[in-house]
Design a protein around this motif. Structure first.
Motif, PDB file in Angstrom:
ATOM      1  N   UNK B 204       0.795  -1.225   0.000  1.00 16.06           N
ATOM      2  CA  UNK B 204       0.000   0.000   0.000  1.00 16.06           C
ATOM      3  C   UNK B 204       0.824   1.271   0.000  1.00 16.06           C
ATOM      4  N   UNK B 205       2.082   1.192  -0.468  1.00 23.23           N
ATOM      5  CA  UNK B 205       2.951   2.368  -0.440  1.00 23.23           C
ATOM      6  C   UNK B 205       2.819   3.211  -1.702  1.00 23.23           C
ATOM      7  N   UNK B 206       2.696   2.553  -2.842  1.00 21.98           N
ATOM      8  CA  UNK B 206       2.646   3.304  -4.113  1.00 21.98           C
ATOM      9  C   UNK B 206       1.642   2.681  -5.078  1.00 21.98           C
ATOM     10  N   UNK B 207       1.310   3.475  -6.097  1.00 20.98           N
ATOM     11  CA  UNK B 207       0.705   2.933  -7.306  1.00 20.98           C
ATOM     12  C   UNK B 207       1.578   3.379  -8.458  1.00 20.98           C
ATOM     13  N   UNK B 208       1.642   2.569  -9.484  1.00 17.69           N
ATOM     14  CA  UNK B 208       2.490   2.900 -10.633  1.00 17.69           C
ATOM     15  C   UNK B 208       1.831   2.334 -11.868  1.00 17.69           C
ATOM     16  N   UNK B 209       1.317   3.222 -12.683  1.00 17.07           N
ATOM     17  CA  UNK B 209       0.653   2.768 -13.911  1.00 17.07           C
ATOM     18  C   UNK B 209       0.523   3.943 -14.844  1.00 17.07           C
ATOM     19  N   UNK B 210       0.491   3.622 -16.129  1.00 20.54           N
ATOM     20  CA  UNK B 210       0.288   4.689 -17.122  1.00 20.54           C
ATOM     21  C   UNK B 210       1.313   5.805 -17.015  1.00 20.54           C
ATOM     22  N   UNK B 211       2.567   5.427 -16.819  1.00 16.64           N
ATOM     23  CA  UNK B 211       3.636   6.424 -16.747  1.00 16.64           C
ATOM     24  C   UNK B 211       3.364   7.443 -15.647  1.00 16.64           C
ATOM     25  N   UNK B 212       2.690   6.998 -14.586  1.00 20.71           N
ATOM     26  CA  UNK B 212       2.361   7.909 -13.503  1.00 20.71           C
ATOM     27  C   UNK B 212       2.542   7.211 -12.160  1.00 20.71           C
ATOM     28  N   UNK B 213       3.197   7.916 -11.240  1.00 20.93           N
ATOM     29  CA  UNK B 213       3.475   7.381  -9.911  1.00 20.93           C
ATOM     30  C   UNK B 213       2.590   8.056  -8.877  1.00 20.93           C
ATOM     31  N   UNK B 214       1.929   7.259  -8.048  1.00 21.87           N
ATOM     32  CA  UNK B 214       1.165   7.804  -6.932  1.00 21.87           C
ATOM     33  C   UNK B 214       1.765   7.283  -5.638  1.00 21.87           C
ATOM     34  N   UNK B 215       2.072   8.197  -4.735  1.00 24.48           N
ATOM     35  CA  UNK B 215       2.609   7.802  -3.432  1.00 24.48           C
ATOM     36  C   UNK B 215       1.437   7.713  -2.461  1.00 24.48           C
ATOM     37  N   UNK B 216       1.096   6.492  -2.080  1.00 23.13           N
ATOM     38  CA  UNK B 216      -0.074   6.241  -1.243  1.00 23.13           C
ATOM     39  C   UNK B 216       0.229   6.488   0.229  1.00 23.13           C
ATOM     40  N   UNK B 217       1.460   6.175   0.616  1.00 18.57           N
ATOM     41  CA  UNK B 217       1.832   6.284   2.026  1.00 18.57           C
ATOM     42  C   UNK B 217       3.235   6.885   2.111  1.00 18.57           C
ATOM     43  N   UNK B 218       3.246   8.207   2.158  1.00 22.59           N
ATOM     44  CA  UNK B 218       4.519   8.916   2.110  1.00 22.59           C
ATOM     45  C   UNK B 218       5.420   8.535   3.275  1.00 22.59           C
ATOM     46  N   UNK B 219       4.866   8.522   4.471  1.00 21.95           N
ATOM     47  CA  UNK B 219       5.668   8.224   5.661  1.00 21.95           C
ATOM     48  C   UNK B 219       6.238   6.809   5.574  1.00 21.95           C
ATOM     49  N   UNK B 220       5.404   5.880   5.138  1.00 21.62           N
ATOM     50  CA  UNK B 220       5.856   4.502   5.030  1.00 21.62           C
ATOM     51  C   UNK B 220       6.956   4.341   3.998  1.00 21.62           C
ATOM     52  N   UNK B 221       6.781   5.027   2.869  1.00 21.90           N
ATOM     53  CA  UNK B 221       7.773   4.928   1.791  1.00 21.90           C
ATOM     54  C   UNK B 221       9.093   5.554   2.234  1.00 21.90           C
ATOM     55  N   UNK B 222       9.006   6.717   2.879  1.00 17.69           N
ATOM     56  CA  UNK B 222      10.199   7.414   3.356  1.00 17.69           C
ATOM     57  C   UNK B 222      10.960   6.566   4.370  1.00 17.69           C
ATOM     58  N   UNK B 223      10.225   5.937   5.267  1.00 16.90           N
ATOM     59  CA  UNK B 223      10.857   5.112   6.300  1.00 16.90           C
ATOM     60  C   UNK B 223      11.521   3.893   5.677  1.00 16.90           C
ATOM     61  N   UNK B 224      10.815   3.237   4.770  1.00 16.54           N
ATOM     62  CA  UNK B 224      11.379   2.055   4.114  1.00 16.54           C
ATOM     63  C   UNK B 224      12.656   2.414   3.367  1.00 16.54           C
ATOM     64  N   UNK B 225      12.659   3.604   2.744  1.00 12.59           N
ATOM     65  CA  UNK B 225      13.795   4.032   1.928  1.00 12.59           C
ATOM     66  C   UNK B 225      14.930   4.603   2.774  1.00 12.59           C
ATOM     67  N   UNK B 226      14.662   4.902   4.045  1.00 15.97           N
ATOM     68  CA  UNK B 226      15.577   5.701   4.860  1.00 15.97           C
ATOM     69  C   UNK B 226      15.954   6.963   4.078  1.00 15.97           C
ATOM     70  N   UNK B 227      14.926   7.639   3.586  1.00 20.56           N
ATOM     71  CA  UNK B 227      15.116   8.809   2.728  1.00 20.56           C
ATOM     72  C   UNK B 227      15.257  10.080   3.551  1.00 20.56           C
ATOM     73  N   UNK B 228      16.321  10.815   3.270  1.00 23.30           N
ATOM     74  CA  UNK B 228      16.578  12.112   3.916  1.00 23.30           C
ATOM     75  C   UNK B 228      16.997  13.061   2.803  1.00 23.30           C
TER      76      UNK B 228
END
Lengths: 239, 239
Positions: B204-228
Motif C-alpha cells: 500500500x505504499x505506491x501505485x504505478x501505472x500509465x507512466x504515472x506514480x502515486x505515493x499512497x503512504x509517504x511516511x511509510x515509503x520514506x521510512x522504508x527508503x531511509x530517505x533524507x
DNA sequence: CGAAGCATTGAAGTGCGTCAACAATCGTGG
DNA sequence: CCACGATTGTTGACGCACTTCAATGCTTCG
C-alpha cells in the motif's frame, strides 16, 4: 610540497607560471592528520578545502541503520573536498584511511584565484567533474559488476591513479585499507571481501599484504575487471 | 520557456536580473527530442550542453559485456550534461527516456557568461556538484540498500525533485520509465524489479501505472527508503 | 491485425550474506 | 621485553535475496 597536486593537474591541463603560483599561494597551512580521523563531518558548514599531499582519505555515507558506503577514495594530489567550496555543507563524511599530510586551502582564497584566473575556475570545476566521473564508474561497478570483478576494477583504478602522481613503482603500489574498509568501498561484507581477495590471489592476479598491492597479472586483472581508463581523463586538454 | 530551469536554480540561489538575462541569452536553440534517442554518445567531442525543459533523460554506462547501469536521471529544469563543458568528452551516454523539449546551450556562451559573471560560474559549478551528490546517494543505495528500499528511495527522490520544479501534484507525479529502464537504474534484473514494484503496491505504499506514480503512504515509503532529502540541497544559499 | 515490446508469473539456481568461532597481528603499557 | 586486549584476517556451515531461464498474456503501434 604541493607539487604532487600540480603533477596531477599538469597531467590534464597546462598551467602558466602565474597560475601555479596562485595555486601555491592559496595554501594557508600544512598539517598532519592521523589515521582514522573524521576530517569533515556531514552537514557541518565548511570554510576550507583539504588537499592531500600524502596518505589516503575516503568519502563515506552512512545509513541511519548503520550500514556504511565509501563513495570515493582520495590519494596524494587529490582535493578530498573541493566540492565543499560550492556545496558549503557536505552530504558525507571525509575521513583519513592512513596517516596523511594535508594542505589546507581556505574557500575565500579559492574564490579569489578563480575570479582572478577564470581559467583556474574551469580547471577546478573540471577536477570536481572528474571526481564525479569516478563515482559514476563506481556506480557501474556496484550495479553491474560481480564482487570479484568489482574488486579487480578498484585495484586497477587505484594503481593507475597512484601511477599518475608517481606513487606506483613497477607492478606495486601502496594500499593501506583494511579489508573492512575495502568491503565498504565495494558494497560487500567483510567475510565476502576476504574470500574475494583470496580468489584473486589464487588466480595469480594480485598479492596484497602489508598495506601493499602487487599486480601479478595486469592483463588478466584488467580483463576480469573490464577496466578501461578513459573515465580517468588522462589526456591533456584545453580548458 | 527556460523558466523551469530558473525555478530550479532559484530554489538554491538568488539570481539578479542581469544574471537571469545572461542565462536566457545563452540558449541558442529550442528543439524537440523523441523518446529513446541517444542525445550524447560516450567519448564524442562536445560543444553544447542540453538543458531539459520537459521530459526525462538518463545518463547510462555500459560494460563491454553488455550490462547497462543508469547513473543519473534528469527531469525538467536539469542540465543533462553541463559537466561536458569542462570534461569535453563524456564517459557515458545521455539518452531520452520520453519525448523531451530541450534548450541547447553552446559551450562558448557558457564560457562567456561565467567569465562575465563569476558568480554564475559558481552557481553552475554548484549544480554539477549537486548532480554528484545525487550520484553518491545512488552509490549508497546500490551498495547498501535492499532492492525494495532502493526502489522506494528512487521514488522519494524523483517525487521531491519534480515537486521543486512544479511537476508534482498532491501525491502524484509523472514516471515515464519502463520497468526495464527502472531496473537499470537500480542494478536489478527486470524480473526482480517487477516483483519489487508489486511488493511496494501490496504494502500500500505506491501505485504505478500509465507512466504515472502515486505515493499512497509517504511516511511509510520514506521510512522504508531511509530517505533524507538533505543531499538534494533544497535550501537557499550564498555562492 | 500482426509484430514487437512490455509486464507478469513460476521454478530452480547461485552469489553473497549471516552467524559463529578462531587465528594472527598490532598497539600499548607494565 | 613480555603480557594483554583489541583489531584484523580467516574459515565453515547455512540461509536468503536476487538471478536465471522460460513461458504467457497484455499493450502499443505501424
Amino acid at each position: 610540497m604541493i607539487s604532487v597536486h600540480l603533477k596531477k593537474l599538469r597531467k590534464r591541463v597546462a598551467l602558466s607560471a602565474e597560475e601555479e603560483q596562485a595555486i601555491r599561494d592559496s595554501v594557508s597551512e600544512i598539517r598532519k592528520v592521523e589515521s582514522d580521523e573524521v576530517v569533515v563531518r556531514a552537514g557541518e558548514r565548511m570554510h576550507v578545502s583539504t588537499m592531500l599531499l600524502s596518505g589516503w582519505m575516503a568519502r563515506a555515507k552512512d545509513l541511519p541503520s548503520g550500514e556504511r558506503q565509501v563513495t570515493q577514495l582520495h590519494i596524494a594530489g587529490d582535493f578530498a573536498d573541493l566540492h565543499s567550496f560550492t556545496l558549503k555543507c557536505l552530504d558525507h563524511d571525509v575521513m583519513s584511511m592512513s596517516d596523511c599530510r594535508i594542505a589546507v586551502v581556505p574557500h575565500d582564497r579559492i574564490r579569489t584565484i578563480t575570479e582572478k584566473f577564470p581559467r583556474l575556475a574551469r580547471v577546478y570545476w573540471f577536477m570536481t567533474n572528474m571526481d564525479a566521473a569516478i563515482q559514476r564508474e563506481w556506480a557501474l561497478s556496484l550495479g553491474q559488476r560481480s564482487a570479484i570483478s568489482r574488486m579487480a576494477h578498484l585495484f586497477c583504478e587505484i594503481y593507475v591513479r597512484l601511477d599518475v602522481v608517481g606513487h606506483a613503482s613497477g607492478d606495486r603500489c601502496e594500499f593501506p585499507l583494511t579489508q573492512r574498509e575495502l568491503s565498504e568501498c565495494l558494497g560487500l561484507t567483510v567475510v565476502h571481501a576476504n574470500r574475494t581477495i583470496q580468489e584473486l590471489r589464487r588466480r595469480g592476479l594480485i598479492e596484497l599484504e602489508n598495506r601493499s598491492l602487487t599486480i601479478r597479472d595486469r592483463a588478466g586483472l584488467t580483463a576480469l575487471a573490464q577496466f578501461d581508463d578513459s573515465y580517468l581523463y588522462l589526456d591533456r586538454r584545453e580548458v
